[in-house]
Design a protein around this motif. Structure first.
Motif, PDB file in Angstrom:
ATOM      1  N   GLY A 185       0.680  -1.104   0.147  1.00  0.00           N
ATOM      2  CA  GLY A 185       0.113   0.110   0.089  1.00  0.00           C
ATOM      3  C   GLY A 185       0.824   1.252   0.110  1.00  0.00           C
ATOM      4  O   GLY A 185       0.256   2.322  -0.477  1.00  0.00           O
ATOM      5  N   LEU A 186       2.050   0.922   0.392  1.00  0.00           N
ATOM      6  CA  LEU A 186       2.991   2.271   0.483  1.00  0.00           C
ATOM      7  C   LEU A 186       3.363   2.799  -1.097  1.00  0.00           C
ATOM      8  O   LEU A 186       3.854   3.765  -1.324  1.00  0.00           O
ATOM      9  CB  LEU A 186       4.325   2.134   1.500  1.00  0.00           C
ATOM     10  N   GLY A 187       3.344   1.834  -1.982  1.00  0.00           N
ATOM     11  CA  GLY A 187       3.678   2.043  -3.454  1.00  0.00           C
ATOM     12  C   GLY A 187       5.433   1.898  -3.640  1.00  0.00           C
ATOM     13  O   GLY A 187       5.740   2.577  -4.592  1.00  0.00           O
ATOM     14  N   LYS A 188       5.856   1.302  -2.832  1.00  0.00           N
ATOM     15  CA  LYS A 188       7.284   1.169  -2.775  1.00  0.00           C
ATOM     16  C   LYS A 188       7.811  -0.199  -3.455  1.00  0.00           C
ATOM     17  O   LYS A 188       7.048  -0.958  -3.071  1.00  0.00           O
ATOM     18  CB  LYS A 188       8.265   1.492  -1.431  1.00  0.00           C
ATOM     19  N   PRO A 189       8.968  -0.390  -3.988  1.00  0.00           N
ATOM     20  CA  PRO A 189       9.224  -1.403  -4.734  1.00  0.00           C
ATOM     21  C   PRO A 189       9.594  -2.543  -3.727  1.00  0.00           C
ATOM     22  O   PRO A 189      10.312  -2.220  -2.642  1.00  0.00           O
ATOM     23  CB  PRO A 189      10.383  -1.352  -5.805  1.00  0.00           C
ATOM     24  N   LEU A 190       9.580  -3.859  -3.938  1.00  0.00           N
ATOM     25  CA  LEU A 190      10.235  -4.815  -2.874  1.00  0.00           C
ATOM     26  C   LEU A 190      11.741  -4.705  -2.940  1.00  0.00           C
ATOM     27  O   LEU A 190      12.424  -4.698  -3.962  1.00  0.00           O
ATOM     28  CB  LEU A 190       9.944  -6.369  -3.432  1.00  0.00           C
ATOM     29  N   LEU A 191      12.354  -4.806  -1.962  1.00  0.00           N
ATOM     30  CA  LEU A 191      13.850  -4.764  -1.853  1.00  0.00           C
ATOM     31  C   LEU A 191      14.320  -6.074  -2.209  1.00  0.00           C
ATOM     32  O   LEU A 191      15.554  -6.115  -2.696  1.00  0.00           O
ATOM     33  CB  LEU A 191      14.515  -4.456  -0.473  1.00  0.00           C
ATOM     34  N   CYS A 192      13.520  -7.212  -1.807  1.00  0.00           N
ATOM     35  CA  CYS A 192      14.305  -8.469  -1.850  1.00  0.00           C
ATOM     36  C   CYS A 192      14.654  -8.838  -3.305  1.00  0.00           C
ATOM     37  O   CYS A 192      15.375  -9.959  -3.818  1.00  0.00           O
ATOM     38  CB  CYS A 192      13.184  -9.518  -1.335  1.00  0.00           C
ATOM     39  N   VAL A 193      14.106  -8.244  -4.262  1.00  0.00           N
ATOM     40  CA  VAL A 193      14.218  -8.512  -5.732  1.00  0.00           C
ATOM     41  C   VAL A 193      15.626  -8.312  -6.056  1.00  0.00           C
ATOM     42  O   VAL A 193      16.335  -8.819  -6.878  1.00  0.00           O
ATOM     43  CB  VAL A 193      13.172  -7.512  -6.781  1.00  0.00           C
ATOM     44  N   ASP A 194      16.303  -7.152  -5.411  1.00  0.00           N
ATOM     45  CA  ASP A 194      17.704  -6.842  -5.563  1.00  0.00           C
ATOM     46  C   ASP A 194      18.913  -7.206  -4.625  1.00  0.00           C
ATOM     47  O   ASP A 194      20.030  -6.739  -4.840  1.00  0.00           O
ATOM     48  CB  ASP A 194      17.657  -5.395  -6.180  1.00  0.00           C
ATOM     49  N   ASP A 195      18.418  -7.924  -3.434  1.00  0.00           N
ATOM     50  CA  ASP A 195      18.912  -8.000  -2.315  1.00  0.00           C
ATOM     51  C   ASP A 195      19.016  -9.463  -2.075  1.00  0.00           C
ATOM     52  O   ASP A 195      17.862 -10.183  -1.469  1.00  0.00           O
ATOM     53  CB  ASP A 195      18.576  -7.450  -1.104  1.00  0.00           C
TER      54      ASP A 195
END
Length: 183
Positions: free
Chosen positions: A125-135
């Protein structure tokens, strides 16, 4: 136990996702299992733990580069970096400042780019991307929408701290943290 052997677990998220909220709910559950916990939190530049008018604050502002305040219940060390000589905090240096005899697990809030195991807190709901995709160091995602987590990444229910605690126990092989340890 030496500080190199103490497991570190980071909690990473975009601002406003609820890192501190989750930790304040998770810490008592982890503590109830008998673990001795330490926490390192990355803060903004000019944070203050003293209050104006308190002796420690006034002494630090008067020029003491280090102020150690101690009582029978707690101790706090404030180190002031001179203006213009600010030093970016280094997680490994901060870990060495902890007493390893009193620590079974170190929780780290912030420092999201450190190469340590991390649980991401994600609220779509915050509209931010997932960090796990690049970490690749993110071992699980605690979220209010598990369907948003990519396949192959462990999704944890954000509001179920006992499930998160059990996952931490399994991941680090910590005693007393299995899901069946609670009624």
């Amino acid at each position: 136990m030496t500080s190199q052997m103490i497991p570190l677990l980071g909690f990473a998220a975009w601002s406003g996702a609820g890192k501190t909220t989750l930790l304040t709910r998770l810490l008592p559950v982890l503590r109830a299992s008998g673990l001795q916990l330490a926490l390192i939190k990355h803060a903004h530049h000019d944070f203050d733990v003293d209050q104006p008018g308190k002796d420690s604050y006034e002494l630090r502002k008067a020029g003491a580069g280090q102020v150690l305040v101690a009582s029978s219940r707690r101790l706090a060390l404030m180190v002031e970096n001179p203006e213009g000589q600010e030093v970016k905090p280094v997680l490994a240096d901060l870990v060495r400042k902890l007493d390893p005899r009193r620590t079974d697990l170190i929780l780290v809030e912030g420092f999201k780019r450190e190469p340590i195991p991390k649980i991401e807190i994600h609220r779509p709901g915050l509209g931010k991307p997932l960090l796990c995709v690049d970490d690749p160091h993110i071992i699980a995602v605690a979220t209010d929408r598990p369907e948003s987590v990519p396949e192959g990444t462990r999704a944890l229910p954000l509001d179920e701290v006992r499930v998160i605690a059990a996952f931490i126990g399994e991941y680090f092989d910590l005693p007393g943290l299995s899901a069946d340890a609670w009624p």
